[in-house]
Write an enzyme that holds these catalytic residues in place. Structure first.
Site, PDB file in Angstrom:
ATOM      1  N   ALA A  21       0.839  -1.215   0.000  1.00 27.37           N
ATOM      2  CA  ALA A  21       0.000   0.000   0.000  1.00 27.37           C
ATOM      3  C   ALA A  21       0.864   1.251   0.000  1.00 27.37           C
ATOM      4  O   ALA A  21       0.616   2.197  -0.765  1.00 27.37           O
ATOM      5  CB  ALA A  21      -0.926  -0.013   1.214  1.00 27.37           C
ATOM      6  N   GLU A  54      -0.514 -12.179  -3.151  1.00 29.19           N
ATOM      7  CA  GLU A  54       0.190 -12.587  -4.366  1.00 29.19           C
ATOM      8  C   GLU A  54      -0.705 -12.672  -5.589  1.00 29.19           C
ATOM      9  O   GLU A  54      -0.211 -12.761  -6.698  1.00 29.19           O
ATOM     10  CB  GLU A  54       0.827 -13.962  -4.107  1.00 29.19           C
ATOM     11  CG  GLU A  54       1.758 -13.932  -2.906  1.00 29.19           C
ATOM     12  CD  GLU A  54       2.540 -15.196  -2.691  1.00 29.19           C
ATOM     13  OE1 GLU A  54       1.981 -16.275  -2.956  1.00 29.19           O
ATOM     14  OE2 GLU A  54       3.698 -15.111  -2.264  1.00 29.19           O
ATOM     15  N   ALA A  55      -2.021 -12.684  -5.359  1.00 30.17           N
ATOM     16  CA  ALA A  55      -2.942 -12.832  -6.487  1.00 30.17           C
ATOM     17  C   ALA A  55      -3.652 -11.506  -6.706  1.00 30.17           C
ATOM     18  O   ALA A  55      -4.095 -10.873  -5.755  1.00 30.17           O
ATOM     19  CB  ALA A  55      -3.953 -13.926  -6.194  1.00 30.17           C
ATOM     20  N   LYS A  83      -2.600 -14.670 -14.778  1.00 31.86           N
ATOM     21  CA  LYS A  83      -3.789 -15.184 -14.084  1.00 31.86           C
ATOM     22  C   LYS A  83      -5.029 -14.860 -14.907  1.00 31.86           C
ATOM     23  O   LYS A  83      -5.338 -13.682 -15.126  1.00 31.86           O
ATOM     24  CB  LYS A  83      -3.871 -14.540 -12.701  1.00 31.86           C
ATOM     25  CG  LYS A  83      -5.119 -14.897 -11.934  1.00 31.86           C
ATOM     26  CD  LYS A  83      -5.150 -14.207 -10.578  1.00 31.86           C
ATOM     27  CE  LYS A  83      -6.493 -14.444  -9.895  1.00 31.86           C
ATOM     28  NZ  LYS A  83      -6.658 -13.625  -8.695  1.00 31.86           N
ATOM     29  N   VAL A 191       7.673   4.721  13.969  1.00 30.64           N
ATOM     30  CA  VAL A 191       6.781   5.763  14.492  1.00 30.64           C
ATOM     31  C   VAL A 191       6.273   5.314  15.862  1.00 30.64           C
ATOM     32  O   VAL A 191       5.750   4.206  15.994  1.00 30.64           O
ATOM     33  CB  VAL A 191       5.584   5.981  13.531  1.00 30.64           C
ATOM     34  CG1 VAL A 191       4.609   7.009  14.097  1.00 30.64           C
ATOM     35  CG2 VAL A 191       6.071   6.407  12.155  1.00 30.64           C
ATOM     36  N   THR A 350      -8.958  -9.234  -3.668  1.00 32.51           N
ATOM     37  CA  THR A 350      -9.468  -7.866  -3.807  1.00 32.51           C
ATOM     38  C   THR A 350      -8.670  -6.782  -3.062  1.00 32.51           C
ATOM     39  O   THR A 350      -8.903  -5.596  -3.291  1.00 32.51           O
ATOM     40  CB  THR A 350     -10.933  -7.810  -3.320  1.00 32.51           C
ATOM     41  OG1 THR A 350     -11.048  -8.571  -2.112  1.00 32.51           O
ATOM     42  CG2 THR A 350     -11.863  -8.367  -4.356  1.00 32.51           C
TER      43      THR A 350
HETATM   44  P1  FAD Z   1       1.922  -4.151   5.326  1.00 35.75           P
HETATM   45  O1  FAD Z   1       2.485  -4.970   4.256  1.00 35.75           O
HETATM   46  O2  FAD Z   1       1.748  -4.799   6.675  1.00 35.75           O
HETATM   47  O3  FAD Z   1       2.846  -2.875   5.488  1.00 35.75           O
HETATM   48  C1  FAD Z   1       2.797  -2.084   6.648  1.00 35.75           C
HETATM   49  C2  FAD Z   1       3.995  -1.169   6.652  1.00 35.75           C
HETATM   50  O4  FAD Z   1       3.891  -0.300   7.764  1.00 35.75           O
HETATM   51  C3  FAD Z   1       5.338  -1.887   6.782  1.00 35.75           C
HETATM   52  O5  FAD Z   1       6.295  -1.274   5.959  1.00 35.75           O
HETATM   53  C4  FAD Z   1       5.708  -1.654   8.230  1.00 35.75           C
HETATM   54  O6  FAD Z   1       7.092  -1.674   8.456  1.00 35.75           O
HETATM   55  C5  FAD Z   1       5.118  -0.265   8.434  1.00 35.75           C
HETATM   56  N1  FAD Z   1       4.891   0.042   9.835  1.00 35.75           N
HETATM   57  C6  FAD Z   1       4.005  -0.510  10.688  1.00 35.75           C
HETATM   58  N2  FAD Z   1       4.126   0.036  11.898  1.00 35.75           N
HETATM   59  C7  FAD Z   1       5.088   0.984  11.796  1.00 35.75           C
HETATM   60  C8  FAD Z   1       5.681   1.897  12.724  1.00 35.75           C
HETATM   61  N3  FAD Z   1       5.307   1.948  14.010  1.00 35.75           N
HETATM   62  N4  FAD Z   1       6.648   2.719  12.280  1.00 35.75           N
HETATM   63  C9  FAD Z   1       7.060   2.686  10.976  1.00 35.75           C
HETATM   64  N5  FAD Z   1       6.547   1.846  10.077  1.00 35.75           N
HETATM   65  C10 FAD Z   1       5.576   1.006  10.490  1.00 35.75           C
HETATM   66  N6  FAD Z   1      -4.284  -9.091  -1.319  1.00 35.75           N
HETATM   67  C11 FAD Z   1      -4.477  -9.343  -2.619  1.00 35.75           C
HETATM   68  O7  FAD Z   1      -4.765  -8.422  -3.388  1.00 35.75           O
HETATM   69  N7  FAD Z   1      -4.366 -10.613  -3.109  1.00 35.75           N
HETATM   70  C12 FAD Z   1      -4.114 -11.684  -2.309  1.00 35.75           C
HETATM   71  O8  FAD Z   1      -3.988 -12.800  -2.791  1.00 35.75           O
HETATM   72  C13 FAD Z   1      -3.973 -11.447  -0.908  1.00 35.75           C
HETATM   73  N8  FAD Z   1      -3.752 -12.463  -0.041  1.00 35.75           N
HETATM   74  C14 FAD Z   1      -3.679 -12.196   1.288  1.00 35.75           C
HETATM   75  C15 FAD Z   1      -3.603 -13.253   2.207  1.00 35.75           C
HETATM   76  C16 FAD Z   1      -3.598 -12.995   3.576  1.00 35.75           C
HETATM   77  C17 FAD Z   1      -3.561 -14.130   4.539  1.00 35.75           C
HETATM   78  C18 FAD Z   1      -3.616 -11.659   4.047  1.00 35.75           C
HETATM   79  C19 FAD Z   1      -3.559 -11.363   5.524  1.00 35.75           C
HETATM   80  C20 FAD Z   1      -3.672 -10.613   3.153  1.00 35.75           C
HETATM   81  C21 FAD Z   1      -3.730 -10.868   1.775  1.00 35.75           C
HETATM   82  N9  FAD Z   1      -3.859  -9.830   0.861  1.00 35.75           N
HETATM   83  C22 FAD Z   1      -4.040 -10.095  -0.462  1.00 35.75           C
HETATM   84  C23 FAD Z   1      -3.791  -8.439   1.311  1.00 35.75           C
HETATM   85  C24 FAD Z   1      -2.409  -7.857   0.987  1.00 35.75           C
HETATM   86  O9  FAD Z   1      -1.410  -8.625   1.596  1.00 35.75           O
HETATM   87  C25 FAD Z   1      -2.335  -6.421   1.462  1.00 35.75           C
HETATM   88  O10 FAD Z   1      -3.438  -5.693   0.994  1.00 35.75           O
HETATM   89  C26 FAD Z   1      -1.083  -5.746   0.942  1.00 35.75           C
HETATM   90  O11 FAD Z   1       0.059  -6.501   1.213  1.00 35.75           O
HETATM   91  C27 FAD Z   1      -0.937  -4.375   1.555  1.00 35.75           C
HETATM   92  O12 FAD Z   1      -0.505  -4.428   2.866  1.00 35.75           O
HETATM   93  P2  FAD Z   1      -0.155  -3.070   3.578  1.00 35.75           P
HETATM   94  O13 FAD Z   1       0.865  -2.365   2.781  1.00 35.75           O
HETATM   95  O14 FAD Z   1      -1.410  -2.358   3.900  1.00 35.75           O
HETATM   96  O15 FAD Z   1       0.477  -3.551   4.970  1.00 35.75           O
END
Ligand code: FAD
Length: 507
Positions: A21, A54-55, A83, A191, A350
């Protein structure tokens, strides 16, 4: 000062989090509106990223294209495969199998959708195959074939969508390179606190563990499930949807690949949830998404270990979550994008799409300062609609089933469902009608694939499908099915196509 003058000084945007994200947002802002904002990403290597996801859905291709990403380069870097859809195994009943392709079925005729012709033929005993025999990418998926869609819309090989399956741990670093090249600045640090303006309540600065203070105008919370800003600082409530979507854990485990490279993700129904299989170039991703009220973590891990095709490549890893979303994704000057904004289990891949939808809405509504209530409301409405549609679509997979072989399936089969979904199912059952909408997920072909796949058959069809004689209809369906099968058979195996187009090596 006019709005145009205000834009002369670029907005300082601080993104907390460097997962998918965070870096998708940073890359899009820096690349597409870099003259209007200064982008900073604060992330903590010590905390790391969730590392799954991953998907994807076909929309990601549009995102990549807007950023000028070369497809083959991106696929090599992330060890990606193509895919064409998602295969559902054992969902309506054990032994069942259907595909949700990124494409339409058949050809509409006389102003009416193909499925009305198919339903009519089915009721008369004329149908020469299941619905997905009338969809080229579904046939390609069954035969493990792939080709890029043709550009000429008149050809049968045109008009289908495709997405990617990629290594989640390689996607964020890839985007980071693009974001930094476009001017985004990364700050390493954890943070620990957020300062808020005493009058407006807006976030004014982040405090890092080593005492540094990061100021900004607009703060994007991409901190994952921690939701540091939207929850931690702003206290925005979470709307819990777990009564409808009771899966709240996943155990993930990559393994060696022992089978042909499939151009689709598989979702196998299990006793207390479902299992994913995602083929990448260098390994296969697996996971069991389960409801902890019906199975414990050890039993789920054992079930996954018993089901995977090759030797494990890591220790099983359990992830915990709750279905639902923040009531408002944009609060004050803080916008939640990614897991901080909500989570709907990955059954239809999604989450990354939702990140993209939020970024698109942010670009369209990019504010002058911390944003006005109208912009925030418009952004939140867009996200509300996306979440609600996906929620109903996911519930459909669980609820429309004949499975009665475990307490989990008894629960989801008999649970009360949202009124919006009750109405959709009733409308379809009566005469095959799917209420259309122009934007967002999911459009008519997706609902059709899953409704029919889950065994929800219309009792009748649209009267406009009655204009063709039975014999002509049967012949047209046979001809279409055979042409689709022959076209698919003539295509390259997916594994060969990937090895030729975007080989990642085995690293
Ligand atoms: P994260 O990857 O958790 O990133 C969070 C970031 O915030 C990290 O860089 C971390 O270091 C940082 N952070 C947190 N706290 C602090 C702090 N205090 N100070 C500084 N930095 C901090 N989505 C799909 O589209 N397809 C899929 O097939 C899919 N499969 C999934 C399967 C599972 C089991 C799960 C749980 C999720 C899946 N998702 C899937 C969702 C997908 O993994 C996430 O939407 C995507 O990886 C985005 O994650 P994110 O960036 O929001 O969070």
């Amino acid at each position: 000062m006019t709005a145009a003058e205000a834009r002369i000084s670029p907005l300082s945007v601080v993104i907390v989090g460097g997962g998918t994200a965070g870096w998708m947002t940073a890359a899009a802002l820096a690349r597409l509106i870099g003259n209007s904002c200064i982008v900073q990403v604060v992330e903590s290597e010590e905390i790391g990223i969730v590392g799954v996801g991953e998907a994807t859905l076909p929309h990601l291709r549009g995102f990549n294209a807007r950023l000028g990403i070369d497809e083959a380069d991106f696929m090599r870097a992330t060890s990606a495969t193509f895919k064409l859809g998602i295969e559902f195994v054992d969902w309506a009943r054990t032994g069942d199998r259907y595909l949700h392709p990124f494409a339409r079925f058949g050809r509409d005729a006389n102003g009416v959708g193909f499925h009305h012709l198919w339903t009519r033929a089915l009721h008369r005993g004329l149908v020469p195959g299941p619905l997905d025999a009338f969809c080229l990418p579904a046939a390609m998926a069954r035969g493990n074939r792939f080709a890029h869609p043709a550009q000429d819309d008149r050809r049968i090989e045109a008009g289908y969508g495709y997405a990617y399956q990629f290594d989640a741990t390689r996607f964020a670093p890839y985007l980071r390179g693009i974001a930094e090249a476009a001017g985004a600045v990364r700050t390493e640090g954890r943070v620990v606190d957020a300062e808020r303006h005493p009058e407006t309540g807006d976030v004014s600065a982040l405090i890092l563990a080593d005492g540094r203070r990061i100021i900004g105008d607009l703060f994007i919370d991409c901190s994952g499930f921690r939701a540091l800003l939207v929850d931690g600082a702003m206290g925005e409530p979470f709307e819990d949807w777990s009564a409808w979507l009771p899966c709240d854990r996943a155990v993930a485990l990559p393994c060696r690949t022992t089978q042909a490279l499939t151009p689709y993700t598989s979702a196998y129904a299990m006793a207390a949830g479902w299992r994913w299989r995602i083929p990448l170039q260098h390994r296969t991703g697996n996971g069991y998404v389960f409801a902890s009220a019906f199975i414990d973590e050890q039993a789920a891990t054992d079930a996954l270990l018993g089901a995977i095709e090759g030797a494990p490549l890591a220790e099983p890893r359990v992830l915990r979550f709750k279905a639902g979303r923040r009531r408002r994704a944009w609060v004050g000057n803080c916008i939640a994008i990614g897991l901080s904004g909500g989570f709907l289990e990955p059954l239809e891949s999604t989450s990354i799409y939702l990140i993209q939808a939020a970024i698109t809405a942010l670009l369209e509504l990019f504010p002058e300062g911390s944003g006005s209530p109208v912009e925030r409301d418009a952004f939140n409405r867009t996200l509300d609609l996306e979440y609600a549609r996906i929620r109903d679509f996911l519930i459909l997979h669980y609820h429309a089933t004949d499975r009665a072989d475990s307490a989990f399936w008894d629960y989801v089969r008999t649970m009360p469902i949202p009124d919006s979904l009750v109405e959709r199912i009733a409308l379809f059952r009566a005469r095959g009608r799917i209420e259309p909408h122009a934007q967002g997920l999911f459009l008519e072909p997706s609902w059709l694939a899953v409704l029919i796949g889950q065994g929800v058959l219309p009792r009748d069809h649209d009267v406009r499908a009655d204009m063709m004689a039975d014999a002509d209809l049967a012949a047209a369906l046979r001809e279409m099915r055979d042409r689709i099968a022959a076209t698919s058979d003539g295509m390259a195996p997916h594994g060969d196509y990937v090895a030729d187009y975007c080989p990642a090596g085995l690293a």
